[in-house]
Design a protein around this motif. Structure first.
Motif, PDB file in Angstrom:
ATOM      1  N   VAL A 237     -30.858 -40.668   8.685  1.00 17.79           N
ATOM      2  CA  VAL A 237     -31.426 -40.187   9.950  1.00 17.79           C
ATOM      3  C   VAL A 237     -32.349 -41.437  10.286  1.00 17.79           C
ATOM      4  CG1 VAL A 237     -32.600 -38.922  11.443  1.00 17.79           C
ATOM      5  CG2 VAL A 237     -30.944 -37.890  10.449  1.00 17.79           C
ATOM      6  N   THR A 238     -33.105 -41.901   9.621  1.00 21.63           N
ATOM      7  CA  THR A 238     -34.011 -42.726   9.589  1.00 21.63           C
ATOM      8  C   THR A 238     -33.683 -44.243   9.181  1.00 21.63           C
ATOM      9  OG1 THR A 238     -35.342 -42.274   7.606  1.00 21.63           O
ATOM     10  CG2 THR A 238     -36.024 -41.029   9.210  1.00 21.63           C
ATOM     11  N   SER A 239     -32.487 -44.431   8.727  1.00 21.33           N
ATOM     12  CA  SER A 239     -32.273 -45.630   8.050  1.00 21.33           C
ATOM     13  C   SER A 239     -31.998 -46.717   9.198  1.00 21.33           C
ATOM     14  CB  SER A 239     -30.784 -45.511   7.671  1.00 21.33           C
ATOM     15  OG  SER A 239     -30.256 -46.637   7.070  1.00 21.33           O
ATOM     16  N   ARG A 240     -32.435 -47.938   8.911  1.00 22.59           N
ATOM     17  CA  ARG A 240     -32.442 -49.170   9.697  1.00 22.59           C
ATOM     18  C   ARG A 240     -31.630 -49.952   9.325  1.00 22.59           C
ATOM     19  NH1 ARG A 240     -34.852 -49.597  14.787  1.00 22.59           N
ATOM     20  NH2 ARG A 240     -34.992 -51.856  14.081  1.00 22.59           N
ATOM     21  N   HIS A 241     -30.716 -49.946   8.262  1.00 19.71           N
ATOM     22  CA  HIS A 241     -29.910 -50.913   7.630  1.00 19.71           C
ATOM     23  C   HIS A 241     -28.587 -49.919   7.085  1.00 19.71           C
ATOM     24  CE1 HIS A 241     -28.712 -53.965   4.804  1.00 19.71           C
ATOM     25  NE2 HIS A 241     -29.513 -54.847   5.349  1.00 19.71           N
ATOM     26  N   TYR A 242     -27.374 -50.722   7.164  1.00 26.51           N
ATOM     27  CA  TYR A 242     -26.264 -49.883   6.790  1.00 26.51           C
ATOM     28  C   TYR A 242     -26.049 -49.772   5.337  1.00 26.51           C
ATOM     29  CZ  TYR A 242     -24.234 -49.691  11.682  1.00 26.51           C
ATOM     30  OH  TYR A 242     -23.920 -49.266  12.837  1.00 26.51           O
ATOM     31  N   VAL A 243     -26.374 -50.583   4.492  1.00 28.42           N
ATOM     32  CA  VAL A 243     -26.339 -50.452   3.179  1.00 28.42           C
ATOM     33  C   VAL A 243     -27.356 -49.366   2.759  1.00 28.42           C
ATOM     34  CG1 VAL A 243     -26.642 -51.693   0.801  1.00 28.42           C
ATOM     35  CG2 VAL A 243     -25.730 -52.917   2.936  1.00 28.42           C
ATOM     36  N   HIS A 244     -28.249 -49.224   3.276  1.00 28.54           N
ATOM     37  CA  HIS A 244     -29.505 -48.102   2.983  1.00 28.54           C
ATOM     38  C   HIS A 244     -28.668 -46.714   3.424  1.00 28.54           C
ATOM     39  CE1 HIS A 244     -32.809 -45.196   3.923  1.00 28.54           C
ATOM     40  NE2 HIS A 244     -33.312 -45.897   2.636  1.00 28.54           N
ATOM     41  N   LEU A 245     -28.256 -46.873   4.704  1.00 29.08           N
ATOM     42  CA  LEU A 245     -27.390 -45.553   4.902  1.00 29.08           C
ATOM     43  C   LEU A 245     -26.134 -45.004   4.083  1.00 29.08           C
ATOM     44  CD1 LEU A 245     -26.919 -44.048   8.149  1.00 29.08           C
ATOM     45  CD2 LEU A 245     -24.916 -45.239   7.638  1.00 29.08           C
TER      46      LEU A 245
ATOM     47  N   LEU B 177     -26.874 -56.424   9.609  1.00 29.75           N
ATOM     48  CA  LEU B 177     -26.569 -54.999   9.176  1.00 29.75           C
ATOM     49  C   LEU B 177     -27.638 -53.869   9.878  1.00 29.75           C
ATOM     50  CD1 LEU B 177     -25.645 -55.568   5.532  1.00 29.75           C
ATOM     51  CD2 LEU B 177     -23.974 -54.915   7.385  1.00 29.75           C
ATOM     52  N   ASP B 178     -28.267 -54.244  11.040  1.00 26.59           N
ATOM     53  CA  ASP B 178     -29.303 -53.467  11.472  1.00 26.59           C
ATOM     54  C   ASP B 178     -28.503 -52.778  12.828  1.00 26.59           C
ATOM     55  OD1 ASP B 178     -31.207 -51.869  12.541  1.00 26.59           O
ATOM     56  OD2 ASP B 178     -32.549 -53.769  13.228  1.00 26.59           O
ATOM     57  N   PRO B 179     -28.351 -51.567  12.634  1.00 26.61           N
ATOM     58  CA  PRO B 179     -27.718 -50.842  13.966  1.00 26.61           C
ATOM     59  C   PRO B 179     -28.216 -51.168  15.364  1.00 26.61           C
ATOM     60  CG  PRO B 179     -28.095 -49.354  12.345  1.00 26.61           C
ATOM     61  CD  PRO B 179     -28.685 -50.603  12.007  1.00 26.61           C
ATOM     62  N   GLU B 180     -29.489 -51.355  15.353  1.00 28.53           N
ATOM     63  CA  GLU B 180     -30.126 -51.755  16.731  1.00 28.53           C
ATOM     64  C   GLU B 180     -29.674 -53.002  17.140  1.00 28.53           C
ATOM     65  OE1 GLU B 180     -32.206 -49.574  18.554  1.00 28.53           O
ATOM     66  OE2 GLU B 180     -31.667 -47.776  16.711  1.00 28.53           O
ATOM     67  N   ASP B 181     -29.296 -54.034  16.257  1.00 27.76           N
ATOM     68  CA  ASP B 181     -29.230 -55.194  16.762  1.00 27.76           C
ATOM     69  C   ASP B 181     -27.724 -55.364  17.232  1.00 27.76           C
ATOM     70  OD1 ASP B 181     -31.847 -55.840  16.246  1.00 27.76           O
ATOM     71  OD2 ASP B 181     -31.179 -56.932  14.112  1.00 27.76           O
ATOM     72  N   LEU B 182     -26.884 -54.691  16.987  1.00 27.07           N
ATOM     73  CA  LEU B 182     -25.548 -54.772  17.135  1.00 27.07           C
ATOM     74  C   LEU B 182     -25.262 -54.330  18.732  1.00 27.07           C
ATOM     75  CD1 LEU B 182     -23.811 -52.989  14.216  1.00 27.07           C
ATOM     76  CD2 LEU B 182     -24.007 -55.437  14.742  1.00 27.07           C
ATOM     77  N   GLU B 183     -24.376 -55.410  19.261  1.00 26.59           N
ATOM     78  CA  GLU B 183     -23.961 -55.028  20.746  1.00 26.59           C
ATOM     79  C   GLU B 183     -22.526 -54.855  20.693  1.00 26.59           C
ATOM     80  OE1 GLU B 183     -25.598 -58.460  22.795  1.00 26.59           O
ATOM     81  OE2 GLU B 183     -27.628 -58.182  22.297  1.00 26.59           O
TER      82      GLU B 183
END
Length: 116
Positions: A24-32, A107-113
């Motif tokens: 839930v708190t992940s900011r990186h896909y590899v961490h997720l 790989l940051d979900p927030e940066d993907l458009e």
């Protein structure tokens, strides 16, 4: 004695809770993906806790008398299957993350458009 019976269930719940919190708190896909693997480890412990029987032997009956308590071999087979499926899912997700990084450079979900 009651603590020993509850301990595997608590360990499974703790692993799943830590993994879900990380997802839930992940900011990186590899961490997720790593946190998803931790949740998967919780399912291994949960399945083994379900199939465990106190003072039971292995499920091999050629040298035991009938009625001897044994652990559940189905749960052990499910854990092995769960390990294989978890490894395949993790490998697939990591390959997808690698392709995402190659194409989008993040790989940051927030940066993907969305792709135009």
């Amino acid at each position: 004695m009651i603590v020993l019976r509850v301990l595997p269930w608590l360990a499974a719940a703790w692993l799943m809770a830590i993994g879900i919190y990380g997802m839930v708190t992940s900011r990186h896909y590899v961490h997720l993906i790593g946190c998803l693997s931790v949740v998967q480890s919780g399912t291994y412990v949960l399945l083994l806790a379900i199939g465990f029987v106190w003072h039971a032997g292995p499920p091999i009956f050629y040298d035991h008398s009938p009625g001897t308590p044994a652990v559940d071999p189905v749960m052990q087979a499910l854990v092995l299957t769960d390990v294989v499926v978890g490894a395949a899912v993790s490998a697939l997700l990591l390959a997808m993350a690698l392709q995402l990084h190659k194409r989008r450079k993040t790989l940051d979900p927030e940066d993907l458009e969305p792709v135009p």
